[in-house]
Write a protein that holds these residues in place. Structure first.
Motif, PDB file in Angstrom:
ATOM      1  N   ASN A  45       0.801  -1.228   0.000  1.00  0.00           N
ATOM      2  CA  ASN A  45       0.000   0.000   0.000  1.00  0.00           C
ATOM      3  C   ASN A  45       0.831   1.273   0.000  1.00  0.00           C
ATOM      4  O   ASN A  45       0.281   2.370   0.021  1.00  0.00           O
ATOM      5  CB  ASN A  45      -0.949   0.002   1.201  1.00  0.00           C
ATOM      6  N   CYS A  46       2.133   1.128  -0.031  1.00  0.00           N
ATOM      7  CA  CYS A  46       2.991   2.318  -0.016  1.00  0.00           C
ATOM      8  C   CYS A  46       2.899   3.041  -1.367  1.00  0.00           C
ATOM      9  O   CYS A  46       2.911   2.404  -2.417  1.00  0.00           O
ATOM     10  CB  CYS A  46       4.440   1.929   0.262  1.00  0.00           C
ATOM     11  N   ALA A  47       2.826   4.362  -1.322  1.00  0.00           N
ATOM     12  CA  ALA A  47       2.743   5.152  -2.555  1.00  0.00           C
ATOM     13  C   ALA A  47       3.988   4.956  -3.416  1.00  0.00           C
ATOM     14  O   ALA A  47       3.963   5.187  -4.619  1.00  0.00           O
ATOM     15  CB  ALA A  47       2.560   6.626  -2.203  1.00  0.00           C
ATOM     16  N   HIS A  48       5.090   4.530  -2.785  1.00  0.00           N
ATOM     17  CA  HIS A  48       6.345   4.395  -3.531  1.00  0.00           C
ATOM     18  C   HIS A  48       6.785   2.948  -3.698  1.00  0.00           C
ATOM     19  O   HIS A  48       7.923   2.683  -4.073  1.00  0.00           O
ATOM     20  CB  HIS A  48       7.449   5.208  -2.831  1.00  0.00           C
ATOM     21  N   GLY A  49       5.912   2.013  -3.375  1.00  0.00           N
ATOM     22  CA  GLY A  49       6.254   0.605  -3.551  1.00  0.00           C
ATOM     23  C   GLY A  49       7.131   0.074  -2.433  1.00  0.00           C
ATOM     24  O   GLY A  49       7.303   0.714  -1.391  1.00  0.00           O
ATOM     25  N   PRO A  51      10.483  -1.236  -0.289  1.00  0.00           N
ATOM     26  CA  PRO A  51       9.814  -1.463   0.992  1.00  0.00           C
ATOM     27  C   PRO A  51       9.087  -0.203   1.419  1.00  0.00           C
ATOM     28  O   PRO A  51       9.433   0.874   0.956  1.00  0.00           O
ATOM     29  CB  PRO A  51      10.986  -1.738   1.939  1.00  0.00           C
ATOM     30  N   GLY A  52       8.074  -0.338   2.267  1.00  0.00           N
ATOM     31  CA  GLY A  52       7.303   0.824   2.702  1.00  0.00           C
ATOM     32  C   GLY A  52       8.217   1.989   3.068  1.00  0.00           C
ATOM     33  O   GLY A  52       9.235   1.800   3.729  1.00  0.00           O
ATOM     34  N   CYS A  53       7.859   3.202   2.587  1.00  0.00           N
ATOM     35  CA  CYS A  53       8.773   4.351   2.721  1.00  0.00           C
ATOM     36  C   CYS A  53       8.751   4.963   4.115  1.00  0.00           C
ATOM     37  O   CYS A  53       9.676   5.660   4.511  1.00  0.00           O
ATOM     38  CB  CYS A  53       8.408   5.415   1.684  1.00  0.00           C
ATOM     39  N   GLY A  54       7.659   4.718   4.882  1.00  0.00           N
ATOM     40  CA  GLY A  54       7.573   5.309   6.211  1.00  0.00           C
ATOM     41  C   GLY A  54       7.078   6.752   6.188  1.00  0.00           C
ATOM     42  O   GLY A  54       6.906   7.367   7.236  1.00  0.00           O
ATOM     43  N   GLN A  55       6.849   7.315   4.987  1.00  0.00           N
ATOM     44  CA  GLN A  55       6.502   8.739   4.869  1.00  0.00           C
ATOM     45  C   GLN A  55       5.121   8.975   4.277  1.00  0.00           C
ATOM     46  O   GLN A  55       4.461   9.953   4.620  1.00  0.00           O
ATOM     47  CB  GLN A  55       7.523   9.447   3.950  1.00  0.00           C
ATOM     48  N   CYS A  56       4.684   8.108   3.361  1.00  0.00           N
ATOM     49  CA  CYS A  56       3.427   8.367   2.645  1.00  0.00           C
ATOM     50  C   CYS A  56       2.229   8.152   3.580  1.00  0.00           C
ATOM     51  O   CYS A  56       2.376   7.613   4.672  1.00  0.00           O
ATOM     52  CB  CYS A  56       3.351   7.465   1.413  1.00  0.00           C
ATOM     53  N   PRO A  57       1.028   8.565   3.164  1.00  0.00           N
ATOM     54  CA  PRO A  57      -0.144   8.461   4.048  1.00  0.00           C
ATOM     55  C   PRO A  57      -0.368   7.035   4.580  1.00  0.00           C
ATOM     56  O   PRO A  57      -0.741   6.860   5.740  1.00  0.00           O
ATOM     57  CB  PRO A  57      -1.309   8.892   3.151  1.00  0.00           C
ATOM     58  N   SER A  58      -0.143   6.031   3.750  1.00  0.00           N
ATOM     59  CA  SER A  58      -0.355   4.654   4.205  1.00  0.00           C
ATOM     60  C   SER A  58       0.719   4.230   5.200  1.00  0.00           C
ATOM     61  O   SER A  58       0.434   3.646   6.244  1.00  0.00           O
ATOM     62  CB  SER A  58      -0.377   3.713   2.995  1.00  0.00           C
ATOM     63  N   CYS A  59       1.966   4.525   4.877  1.00  0.00           N
ATOM     64  CA  CYS A  59       3.077   4.106   5.744  1.00  0.00           C
ATOM     65  C   CYS A  59       3.072   4.832   7.079  1.00  0.00           C
ATOM     66  O   CYS A  59       3.584   4.324   8.068  1.00  0.00           O
ATOM     67  CB  CYS A  59       4.411   4.349   5.055  1.00  0.00           C
ATOM     68  N   ARG A  60       2.498   6.039   7.101  1.00  0.00           N
ATOM     69  CA  ARG A  60       2.521   6.808   8.346  1.00  0.00           C
ATOM     70  C   ARG A  60       1.572   6.238   9.391  1.00  0.00           C
ATOM     71  O   ARG A  60       1.662   6.576  10.561  1.00  0.00           O
ATOM     72  CB  ARG A  60       2.202   8.278   8.063  1.00  0.00           C
TER      73      ARG A  60
HETATM   74 ZN   LIG Z   1       5.038   4.615   1.885  1.00  0.00          ZN
END
Ligand SMILES: [Zn+2]
Length: 304
Positions: A45-49, A51-60
């Motif tokens: 679900n990460c906006a950047h694919g 591994p999860g970026c930790g920054q996008c709305p989903s990762c946050r």
């Molecule tokens: Zn992300």
């Protein structure tokens, strides 16, 4: 928030490239199968694919979005205690008086891209639940990922296993766990399970108690069967207690000592019996006698 994963590099490398919608995570308890499932959900679900970026709305988000864990339950609706842990039909498919279930949960679109459902204890699905799950596995919605979690492939119904791609999780090598602890006692108890290391580090008093009890069993073997039995009881109640005792026992006798093999065999058989839901009292009494007899270099009547 991204969960941090210890080890399993090969699996983490492989997962993002898999197109299979149904996966089977096998391996011992506590090696990180659920943590990897959550990592996978963040990545999907990460906006950047990956591994999860930790920054996008989903990762946050503190918890992965559109992520569901289904686990076996011991209680029945009537309040009567079920004999065994089971995943029941009402957890998988909607029932008149049922609550949250997999099918209803999967019927709505995800907030971002994917919905990840974990069936934790896929070997404990009862028959109606397994049949309902099978229908989902045959035709999952395009956004769905289903992850079955079980100790081994053999323990899962072949119809379910054959529709899932297995990823086998091994115990973590000790060097990997060194990032968390170098305590030889904790590492002996952990047997490659990060879950056990965390438990021991979070509960030092309980862990010391466990270590003391294992030591107590070893000492009791020189005294008598009643003492062995008494020392053994509390170990049976602790997750991993018996295999920790096996380790300690293995270390206390030289490999060529016939008593060592006999005692380790007894412990192994006791663990098998417990996982087959043989009564704890029965196992305790049997094991107490067997261990004590093994330590004296004797065979019990019921032994062979
Ligand atoms: Zn992300």
């Amino acid at each position: 928030m991204k969960p941090s994963i210890l080890g399993h590099e090969r699996i983490l490398k492989l997962l993002p490239s898999l197109s299979s919608q149904s996966l089977l995570f096998t391996g011992p308890e506590g090696v990180g199968r659920r943590a990897v499932a959550r990592w996978y959900a963040y990545g999907l679900n990460c906006a950047h694919g990956f591994p999860g970026c930790g920054q996008c709305p989903s990762c946050r988000l503190e918890e992965p979005t559109d992520y569901l864990e289904i686990a076996p339950e011991a209680e029945t609706k009537t309040g009567r205690k079920a004999r065994n842990l089971q995943i029941r039909l009402e957890q998988i498919a909607p029932r008149e008086d049922g609550g949250e279930n997999l099918l209803d949960w999967l019927s709505t679109y995800p907030r971002f891209r994917a919905k990840v459902a974990v069936i934790d204890g896929a070997h404990l699905l009862n028959e109606p639940a397994a049949n309902a799950l099978l229908k989902v596995l045959e035709e999952p919605p395009a956004y769905a990922r289903l992850i079955l979690v079980a100790p081994s492939r053999e323990m899962v119904l072949p119809t379910l296993a054959s529709r899932s791609l297995e990823l086998a999780f091994g115990p973590l090598p000790e060097e990997t766990l060194h990032g968390l602890t170098r305590d030889p006692e904790v590492l002996a108890y952990a047997e490659g399970s990060v879950g056990r290391v965390r438990w021991a580090l979070d509960n030092p008093a309980l862990f010391n108690q466990l270590a003391g009890r294992a030591q107590g069993v070893l000492q009791s073997l020189g005294k008598g069967p009643a003492q062995t039995l008494e020392a053994l009881g509390p170990l049976l109640e602790t997750e991993g207690g018996l295999s920790y005792l096996a380790r300690k026992l293995g270390q206390s006798l030289p490999p060529e000592d016939p008593r060592r093999a006999e005692a380790l065999l007894s412990l192994h058989q006791a663990q098998e019996a417990l996982s087959a839901y043989v009564s704890e009292d029965l196992v305790l009494n049997w094991l107490g006698l067997r261990l004590w007899a093994a330590a004296q270099g004797r065979e019990t009547l019921s032994g062979h």
